[in-house]
Design a protein around this motif. Structure first.
Motif, PDB file in Angstrom:
ATOM      1  N   LEU A 196     -14.439 -25.116 -21.197  1.00  0.00           N
ATOM      2  CA  LEU A 196     -14.816 -24.599 -19.611  1.00  0.00           C
ATOM      3  C   LEU A 196     -15.663 -23.299 -19.470  1.00  0.00           C
ATOM      4  O   LEU A 196     -16.253 -23.534 -18.698  1.00  0.00           O
ATOM      5  CB  LEU A 196     -13.547 -24.443 -19.263  1.00  0.00           C
ATOM      6  CG  LEU A 196     -12.284 -25.727 -19.159  1.00  0.00           C
ATOM      7  CD1 LEU A 196     -10.987 -25.201 -18.838  1.00  0.00           C
ATOM      8  CD2 LEU A 196     -12.753 -26.760 -18.490  1.00  0.00           C
ATOM      9  N   ASN A 197     -15.382 -22.539 -20.371  1.00  0.00           N
ATOM     10  CA  ASN A 197     -16.178 -21.161 -20.373  1.00  0.00           C
ATOM     11  C   ASN A 197     -16.158 -20.482 -21.581  1.00  0.00           C
ATOM     12  O   ASN A 197     -16.051 -21.007 -22.710  1.00  0.00           O
ATOM     13  CB  ASN A 197     -15.631 -20.364 -19.023  1.00  0.00           C
ATOM     14  CG  ASN A 197     -14.251 -20.031 -19.170  1.00  0.00           C
ATOM     15  OD1 ASN A 197     -13.705 -19.833 -20.302  1.00  0.00           O
ATOM     16  ND2 ASN A 197     -13.405 -20.380 -18.201  1.00  0.00           N
ATOM     17  N   MET A 198     -16.518 -19.297 -21.710  1.00  0.00           N
ATOM     18  CA  MET A 198     -16.695 -18.670 -22.869  1.00  0.00           C
ATOM     19  C   MET A 198     -15.304 -18.383 -23.713  1.00  0.00           C
ATOM     20  O   MET A 198     -15.105 -18.382 -24.859  1.00  0.00           O
ATOM     21  CB  MET A 198     -17.012 -17.146 -22.513  1.00  0.00           C
ATOM     22  CG  MET A 198     -18.558 -17.272 -21.862  1.00  0.00           C
ATOM     23  SD  MET A 198     -19.263 -15.531 -21.655  1.00  0.00           S
ATOM     24  CE  MET A 198     -19.424 -14.816 -23.136  1.00  0.00           C
ATOM     25  N   ARG A 199     -14.149 -18.447 -22.871  1.00  0.00           N
ATOM     26  CA  ARG A 199     -12.841 -18.140 -23.604  1.00  0.00           C
ATOM     27  C   ARG A 199     -12.115 -19.292 -23.271  1.00  0.00           C
ATOM     28  O   ARG A 199     -10.815 -19.405 -23.701  1.00  0.00           O
ATOM     29  CB  ARG A 199     -12.232 -16.806 -23.161  1.00  0.00           C
ATOM     30  CG  ARG A 199     -12.903 -15.805 -23.556  1.00  0.00           C
ATOM     31  CD  ARG A 199     -12.221 -14.510 -23.157  1.00  0.00           C
ATOM     32  NE  ARG A 199     -12.832 -13.033 -23.837  1.00  0.00           N
ATOM     33  CZ  ARG A 199     -12.706 -12.815 -24.903  1.00  0.00           C
ATOM     34  NH1 ARG A 199     -11.403 -13.074 -25.817  1.00  0.00           N
ATOM     35  NH2 ARG A 199     -13.135 -11.609 -25.309  1.00  0.00           N
ATOM     36  N   GLU A 200     -12.308 -20.319 -22.662  1.00  0.00           N
ATOM     37  CA  GLU A 200     -11.150 -21.215 -22.318  1.00  0.00           C
ATOM     38  C   GLU A 200     -11.734 -22.698 -22.702  1.00  0.00           C
ATOM     39  O   GLU A 200     -13.060 -22.892 -22.499  1.00  0.00           O
ATOM     40  CB  GLU A 200     -10.957 -21.363 -20.902  1.00  0.00           C
ATOM     41  CG  GLU A 200     -10.218 -19.728 -20.402  1.00  0.00           C
ATOM     42  CD  GLU A 200      -9.838 -20.034 -18.932  1.00  0.00           C
ATOM     43  OE1 GLU A 200      -8.722 -19.280 -18.581  1.00  0.00           O
ATOM     44  OE2 GLU A 200     -10.596 -20.518 -18.106  1.00  0.00           O
ATOM     45  N   GLN A 201     -10.914 -23.582 -22.988  1.00  0.00           N
ATOM     46  CA  GLN A 201     -11.242 -24.977 -23.150  1.00  0.00           C
ATOM     47  C   GLN A 201     -10.055 -25.954 -22.572  1.00  0.00           C
ATOM     48  O   GLN A 201      -8.860 -25.493 -22.345  1.00  0.00           O
ATOM     49  CB  GLN A 201     -11.315 -25.380 -24.770  1.00  0.00           C
ATOM     50  CG  GLN A 201     -10.423 -24.903 -25.669  1.00  0.00           C
ATOM     51  CD  GLN A 201     -10.890 -25.202 -26.961  1.00  0.00           C
ATOM     52  OE1 GLN A 201     -10.075 -25.913 -27.803  1.00  0.00           O
ATOM     53  NE2 GLN A 201     -11.910 -24.597 -27.405  1.00  0.00           N
ATOM     54  N   LEU A 202     -10.414 -27.136 -22.025  1.00  0.00           N
ATOM     55  CA  LEU A 202      -9.638 -28.087 -21.703  1.00  0.00           C
ATOM     56  C   LEU A 202      -9.156 -28.876 -22.921  1.00  0.00           C
ATOM     57  O   LEU A 202      -9.916 -29.418 -23.529  1.00  0.00           O
ATOM     58  CB  LEU A 202     -10.102 -28.676 -20.785  1.00  0.00           C
ATOM     59  CG  LEU A 202      -9.370 -29.959 -19.841  1.00  0.00           C
ATOM     60  CD1 LEU A 202      -8.239 -29.080 -18.914  1.00  0.00           C
ATOM     61  CD2 LEU A 202     -10.069 -30.790 -18.867  1.00  0.00           C
ATOM     62  N   ILE A 203      -7.815 -29.031 -22.793  1.00  0.00           N
ATOM     63  CA  ILE A 203      -7.120 -29.668 -23.995  1.00  0.00           C
ATOM     64  C   ILE A 203      -6.103 -30.856 -23.568  1.00  0.00           C
ATOM     65  O   ILE A 203      -5.489 -30.582 -22.454  1.00  0.00           O
ATOM     66  CB  ILE A 203      -6.600 -28.806 -25.193  1.00  0.00           C
ATOM     67  CG1 ILE A 203      -5.363 -28.095 -24.380  1.00  0.00           C
ATOM     68  CG2 ILE A 203      -7.507 -28.016 -25.629  1.00  0.00           C
ATOM     69  CD1 ILE A 203      -4.492 -27.174 -25.214  1.00  0.00           C
ATOM     70  N   ARG A 204      -5.630 -31.675 -24.223  1.00  0.00           N
ATOM     71  CA  ARG A 204      -4.748 -32.748 -24.085  1.00  0.00           C
ATOM     72  C   ARG A 204      -3.205 -32.005 -24.518  1.00  0.00           C
ATOM     73  O   ARG A 204      -3.134 -31.139 -25.339  1.00  0.00           O
ATOM     74  CB  ARG A 204      -4.578 -33.886 -24.910  1.00  0.00           C
ATOM     75  CG  ARG A 204      -6.064 -34.812 -24.401  1.00  0.00           C
ATOM     76  CD  ARG A 204      -5.971 -36.038 -25.352  1.00  0.00           C
ATOM     77  NE  ARG A 204      -7.047 -36.691 -25.080  1.00  0.00           N
ATOM     78  CZ  ARG A 204      -8.412 -36.628 -25.548  1.00  0.00           C
ATOM     79  NH1 ARG A 204      -8.435 -35.683 -26.273  1.00  0.00           N
ATOM     80  NH2 ARG A 204      -9.323 -37.456 -25.092  1.00  0.00           N
ATOM     81  N   GLN A 205      -2.349 -32.102 -23.455  1.00  0.00           N
ATOM     82  CA  GLN A 205      -1.155 -31.450 -23.898  1.00  0.00           C
ATOM     83  C   GLN A 205      -0.352 -32.508 -24.839  1.00  0.00           C
ATOM     84  O   GLN A 205      -0.162 -33.685 -24.600  1.00  0.00           O
ATOM     85  CB  GLN A 205      -0.248 -31.609 -22.501  1.00  0.00           C
ATOM     86  CG  GLN A 205       1.278 -30.806 -22.772  1.00  0.00           C
ATOM     87  CD  GLN A 205       1.891 -30.710 -21.232  1.00  0.00           C
ATOM     88  OE1 GLN A 205       1.302 -31.259 -20.247  1.00  0.00           O
ATOM     89  NE2 GLN A 205       3.049 -29.758 -21.404  1.00  0.00           N
ATOM     90  N   VAL A 206       0.206 -31.974 -25.813  1.00  0.00           N
ATOM     91  CA  VAL A 206       0.800 -32.835 -26.992  1.00  0.00           C
ATOM     92  C   VAL A 206       2.407 -32.173 -27.222  1.00  0.00           C
ATOM     93  O   VAL A 206       2.301 -31.034 -27.007  1.00  0.00           O
ATOM     94  CB  VAL A 206       0.022 -32.761 -28.144  1.00  0.00           C
ATOM     95  CG1 VAL A 206      -1.504 -33.350 -28.060  1.00  0.00           C
ATOM     96  CG2 VAL A 206      -0.063 -31.402 -28.814  1.00  0.00           C
ATOM     97  N   GLU A 207       3.042 -33.072 -27.879  1.00  0.00           N
ATOM     98  CA  GLU A 207       4.295 -32.377 -28.138  1.00  0.00           C
ATOM     99  C   GLU A 207       4.094 -32.048 -29.663  1.00  0.00           C
ATOM    100  O   GLU A 207       3.717 -32.939 -30.827  1.00  0.00           O
ATOM    101  CB  GLU A 207       5.108 -33.775 -28.223  1.00  0.00           C
ATOM    102  CG  GLU A 207       6.660 -33.262 -28.869  1.00  0.00           C
ATOM    103  CD  GLU A 207       7.430 -34.734 -29.071  1.00  0.00           C
ATOM    104  OE1 GLU A 207       8.315 -34.672 -30.001  1.00  0.00           O
ATOM    105  OE2 GLU A 207       7.493 -35.424 -27.859  1.00  0.00           O
TER     106      GLU A 207
END
Length: 259
Positions: free
Chosen positions: A74-85
């Motif tokens: 998403l930006n320099m420090r963040e990414q979008l991920i799938r929520q997993v168990e």
């Protein structure tokens, strides 16, 4: 922009609720810990570098068919991920003797192992993440036998790929840690790679000099931690000249989040 709800804060990352159901935002911190958080410090810019390195590695793994939780940066420090168990097991893959393996078995650090070793550790900071066997995992229901077969197969595939990737830029992959999670499709659960792959969880040595390019520089008070992380990113083609100072301050981030 509305503030996202914080879901979890660990030693190296913060998880926030994602923009859509089944997603999370993973924020990479500069905080550094070692010896089960007994040693704490900061590596300036580590979060930015780990975000880029992990994005790069997970994207390449996706190209060879390894399922992961990564969606996009998403930006320099963040990414979008799938929520997993999350499976409560840390999977450690070893190619060369180092760290606890050398200490426990008296094998000189740097000795190439006759074969790759996969070890399992129960994720529990209070217990010091004890090493466990397949029997423990089955007995306590942390993962099924079929899931453990999938985890072992994926770990070997990831290791084979990463050994080649890093060797191509003059880096030896000594060992590394993986985490896995389940995603559900009705009653069917599928194992996918989660967490991150970066110098925080990998031992990476220069092939010619054996100079350490990972968090062992922090663990062992070797200094030049940020420079080592930058070197890994630079060799992977992720850090063009002049970007070394392109970091975000964690305190400013927390203030923006209202913490």
């Amino acid at each position: 922009m509305a503030r996202r709800r914080q879901i979890y804060e660990g030693k190296a990352k913060i998880l926030y609720e994602g923009p859509e159901p089944g997603t999370l935002i993973q924020y990479f911190k500069d905080d550094a810990t070692a010896f089960n958080a007994q040693k704490k410090g900061t590596i300036n810019g580590k979060g930015v570098l780990n975000n880029r390195i992990s994005e790069h590695v997970f994207t390449l793994l996706d190209h060879i068919g390894v399922p992961t939780h990564f969606i996009r940066r998403l930006n320099m420090r963040e990414q979008l991920i799938r929520q997993v168990e999350i499976i409560p097991i840390e999977v450690v893959v070893r190619n060369v003797a180092a760290g606890s393996l050398s200490k426990k078995l008296g094998i000189e650090e740097g000795t190439k192992l006759p074969r790759t070793i996969i070890e399992y550790y129960y994720k529990d900071d209070a217990l010091g993440d004890p090493m466990v066997s397949d029997e423990h995992i089955a007995c306590f229901g942390w993962a099924s036998q079929e899931e453990m077969h999938d985890i072992a197969d994926l770990a070997i595939r990831v290791n084979d790929f990463l050994c080649g990737l890093f060797a191509g830029v003059g880096i030896k992959l000594v060992d590394f840690k993986l985490e896995f999670g389940r995603i559900w499709d009705n009653d069917y659960g599928r194992i996918i790679l989660a967490d991150e792959i970066s110098p925080d969880g990998c031992r990476l040595w220069d092939m010619e000099t054996n100079r350490k390019l990972d968090k062992d520089r922090f663990r062992q008070d070797l200094g030049e931690e940020a420079e080592a992380y930058q070197e890994v990113a630079r060799r992977l083609g992720l850090l063009p000249e002049g970007e070394d100072g392109a970091v975000l301050d964690l305190d400013s981030h927390r203030k923006r989040r209202g913490k």
